[in-house]
Design a protein around this motif. Sequence first.
Motif, mmCIF file in Angstrom:
data_model
loop_
_atom_site.group_PDB
_atom_site.id
_atom_site.type_symbol
_atom_site.label_atom_id
_atom_site.label_comp_id
_atom_site.label_asym_id
_atom_site.label_seq_id
_atom_site.Cartn_x
_atom_site.Cartn_y
_atom_site.Cartn_z
ATOM 1 N N UNK A 53 -2.835 -4.987 -10.438
ATOM 2 C CA UNK A 53 -3.922 -4.717 -9.495
ATOM 3 C C UNK A 53 -3.778 -5.568 -8.234
ATOM 4 N N UNK A 54 -3.383 -6.819 -8.420
ATOM 5 C CA UNK A 54 -3.170 -7.678 -7.258
ATOM 6 C C UNK A 54 -2.032 -7.156 -6.400
ATOM 7 N N UNK A 55 -0.959 -6.692 -7.058
ATOM 8 C CA UNK A 55 0.183 -6.186 -6.303
ATOM 9 C C UNK A 55 -0.178 -4.924 -5.535
ATOM 10 N N UNK A 56 -1.116 -4.129 -6.054
ATOM 11 C CA UNK A 56 -1.595 -2.959 -5.308
ATOM 12 C C UNK A 56 -2.240 -3.361 -3.992
ATOM 13 N N UNK A 57 -2.819 -4.559 -3.958
ATOM 14 C CA UNK A 57 -3.409 -5.075 -2.718
ATOM 15 C C UNK A 57 -2.390 -5.853 -1.896
ATOM 16 N N UNK A 58 -1.185 -5.982 -2.410
ATOM 17 C CA UNK A 58 -0.155 -6.725 -1.699
ATOM 18 C C UNK A 58 -0.212 -8.212 -1.963
ATOM 19 N N UNK A 86 2.689 -10.186 5.100
ATOM 20 C CA UNK A 86 4.106 -10.551 4.969
ATOM 21 C C UNK A 86 4.779 -9.691 3.902
ATOM 22 N N UNK A 87 4.104 -9.496 2.783
ATOM 23 C CA UNK A 87 4.673 -8.688 1.706
ATOM 24 C C UNK A 87 4.816 -7.234 2.155
ATOM 25 N N UNK A 88 3.860 -6.709 2.907
ATOM 26 C CA UNK A 88 3.937 -5.334 3.393
ATOM 27 C C UNK A 88 5.070 -5.170 4.394
ATOM 28 N N UNK A 89 5.246 -6.146 5.267
ATOM 29 C CA UNK A 89 6.338 -6.024 6.243
ATOM 30 C C UNK A 89 7.693 -6.084 5.554
ATOM 31 N N UNK A 91 8.237 -5.016 2.526
ATOM 32 C CA UNK A 91 8.345 -3.739 1.827
ATOM 33 C C UNK A 91 8.849 -2.655 2.771
ATOM 34 N N UNK A 92 8.279 -2.594 3.974
ATOM 35 C CA UNK A 92 8.661 -1.553 4.907
ATOM 36 C C UNK A 92 10.023 -1.803 5.541
ATOM 37 N N UNK A 93 10.482 -3.040 5.516
ATOM 38 C CA UNK A 93 11.847 -3.322 5.986
ATOM 39 C C UNK A 93 12.871 -3.055 4.902
ATOM 40 N N UNK A 94 12.412 -2.787 3.683
ATOM 41 C CA UNK A 94 13.327 -2.453 2.597
ATOM 42 C C UNK A 94 13.796 -3.655 1.803
ATOM 43 N N UNK A 95 13.206 -4.808 2.034
ATOM 44 C CA UNK A 95 13.584 -6.020 1.289
ATOM 45 C C UNK A 95 12.423 -6.462 0.425
ATOM 46 N N UNK A 96 12.059 -5.634 -0.497
ATOM 47 C CA UNK A 96 10.891 -5.889 -1.348
ATOM 48 C C UNK A 96 11.201 -7.025 -2.320
ATOM 49 N N UNK A 97 10.262 -7.977 -2.433
ATOM 50 C CA UNK A 97 10.412 -9.137 -3.311
ATOM 51 C C UNK A 97 9.236 -9.198 -4.278
ATOM 52 N N UNK A 98 9.257 -8.407 -5.338
ATOM 53 C CA UNK A 98 8.164 -8.424 -6.325
ATOM 54 C C UNK A 98 8.570 -9.179 -7.552
#
Length: 98
Positions: A53-58, A86-89, A91-98
Amino acid sequence: MRTTQHVLDLDLVAGKQSYAPRTVGVVAMLTSVWRQLRNRYAISRLNDMDDRQLLDMGLKREDVREAITSPFFDNPASYLTRASRNRASLFYKGTRHD
């Protein structure tokens, strides 16, 4: 003698504040403290959510902990907003760090 008279005149002009401005200042300070407490309580409720749920909010759990442990008069929502953006940017740059 004139210098002394001017100093006394300035002291009389700069005297005590009236009741209304002091009351407005106290009410503004109390409102600020109340808002900070309310925001911290709302952010502490984010700990009740699971990680998905937290990750859904970024957000991540570490972001929530950082916001809660921030200094009292800092706005804890700014920590969460910055982390989410920061997490959204990333994600959209293609360097997702989850």
